[in-house]
Enzyme design. Structure first.
Site, PDB file in Angstrom:
ATOM      1  N   LYS A  68      34.275  28.234  35.936  1.00 20.84           N
ATOM      2  CA  LYS A  68      35.613  28.201  35.327  1.00 20.84           C
ATOM      3  C   LYS A  68      36.241  26.808  35.292  1.00 20.84           C
ATOM      4  CE  LYS A  68      36.755  32.619  34.410  1.00 20.84           C
ATOM      5  NZ  LYS A  68      37.371  33.114  33.174  1.00 20.84           N
ATOM      6  N   ASP A 112      41.863  36.570  38.308  1.00 21.63           N
ATOM      7  CA  ASP A 112      41.157  37.521  39.161  1.00 21.63           C
ATOM      8  C   ASP A 112      40.370  36.779  40.228  1.00 21.63           C
ATOM      9  OD1 ASP A 112      41.648  40.248  38.517  1.00 21.63           O
ATOM     10  OD2 ASP A 112      40.586  39.998  36.634  1.00 21.63           O
TER      11      ASP A 112
END
Length: 382
Positions: A68, A112
């Protein structure tokens, strides 16, 4: 009993996309940059009946356990430059940080797990503050990892989508929202997120060239809001490539699959309960949707059992992959469970014994205790 639900698209198209220059060069300036490894997974290949399964192992990207940071770093930099630039030329983050020393800014994100930690890491690198919204069912290990980056954590009672909604309402000159999903009036940053992920595939191209191997025939990619899948499609469904792409989601958060079946964006209400926590999203990103709608050759929603099976299979090939990380392989395992769907998948994707498949293992063991419970041994470090 393991269950799954599949959708096949016979009208997949290619896209005319001009590549954005400078992204790899940007990532090469960040601390600890090196290409993540591309490894063969012979046990997975044997199980699927194909010649090669290649795994892009994102368990150690800039010393973080997930991919990410590629999107979060590029999007943060571009948003900062848009708001406070242009910057003077810089060769490392210390030189960029000096140009931001009088900037009182807090980076905001919903997560998340991995995206929020990546945004918090970028804030720490640049001497900025970060504020991360998380759903209340996030496991403690992932929550603590974000705190360890210096972030202020705000727990939202609800789903990931509720956390996104909370972050979207943060406004003011002292805040920059760095979201990997889009909403009306907010598309610039998510576009840069998708672009940032492209470094993965630039690296894969070079690694396969170095090995004298051809491009993959199929890429199987996990989907939450669809940003990574959009990046895969931008790369592998360009006018020069005809690779088939399979999207994979948890059964209880199959927002992309349901949207594909309806031929319009659909929301899947929560709770989104799955061990594939990074994929527990109820709404596809509107920005990703045109790519998903026209660029996926198929989509499959899977139970957690398949993710656990994939984690164990990858471990046999000395690849540490977390629950969300193993989802790409898990989707293929699901499709090849029943002969009818296996035949349909082989026909749709052109899979045979000579095929080459690419899996993106997007994370390592971000919940170590869960990994030990599933695989039966501690995660290995590479």
């Amino acid at each position: 009993m393991c269950t799954y639900h599949a959708y096949f698209n016979s009208k997949v198209v290619s896209f005319e996309i001009s590549p954005t220059v400078g992204i790899l060069e940007f990532h090469q300036k960040l601390p600890f940059y090196k290409p993540t490894r591309l490894v063969e997974a012979p046990e997975a290949a044997k199980r699927l009946g194909v010649r090669h399964v290649w795994v892009k192992d994102e368990s150690n990207r800039f010393e973080l356990p997930a991919y990410k940071i590629l999107g979060a770093s590029w999007a943060t930099y571009r948003e900062l430059e848009t708001c406070f630039g242009p910057f003077q030329p810089w060769s490392n983050l210390d030189e960029l940080k000096v140009q931001l020393k009088d900037t009182d800014i807090t980076l905001v994100a919903a997560t998340d797990g991995n995206h929020g930690r990546a945004v918090a890491r970028m804030a720490k690198w640049l001497g900025l503050k970060s504020r991360i919204f998380v759903p209340d069912d996030m496991v403690e290990a992932r929550r603590e990892a974000i705190k360890d980056e210096g972030a202020q954590i705000e727990i939202v009672h609800g789903t990931y989508d509720d956390a996104v909604a909370k972050s979207a309402h943060i406004s003011g000159d002292k805040y920059l929202v760095i979201s990997d999903t889009a909403w009306e009036g907010y598309e610039r940053v998510p576009t840069w997120i998708v672009e940032g992920y492209g470094t993965i595939f630039t690296e894969v191209d070079e690694q396969l060239r170095t090995l004298g191997m051809e491009q993959p025939h199929v890429v199987s990619v996990q989907m939450g809001v669809g940003s990574l899948a959009a990046s895969v499609i931008r790369h592998y469904r360009s006018s020069k490539q005809t690779t088939h792409i399979l999207g994979v989601e948890p059964t209880r958060a199959a927002c992309v699959l349901h949207s594909l079946e309806a031929d319009e964006l659909k929301e899947v209400p929560g709770p989104h309960i799955s061990i594939m926590a990074g994929l527990n999203c109820g709404k596809p990103s509107p920005l990703a949707w045109p790519f998903l709608r026209n660029g996926l050759s198929g989509s499959v929603a899977i139970d957690d059992n398949f993710a656990e099976e994939a984690m164990c299979l990858l471990a046999q090939d000395d690849i540490t992959s977390g629950e969300s990380g193993a989802a790409g392989l898990a989707g293929l395992l699901a499709l090849f469970t029943e002969k009818t769907d296996a035949d349909k998948a082989s026909q749709t994707f052109g899979i045979d014994q000579n095929s080459s498949i690419l899996i993106i293992s997007t994370e390592g063991a971000t919940d170590p205790q869960s990994y030990i419970r599933i695989v039966g041994s501690p995660p290995k470090t590479c």
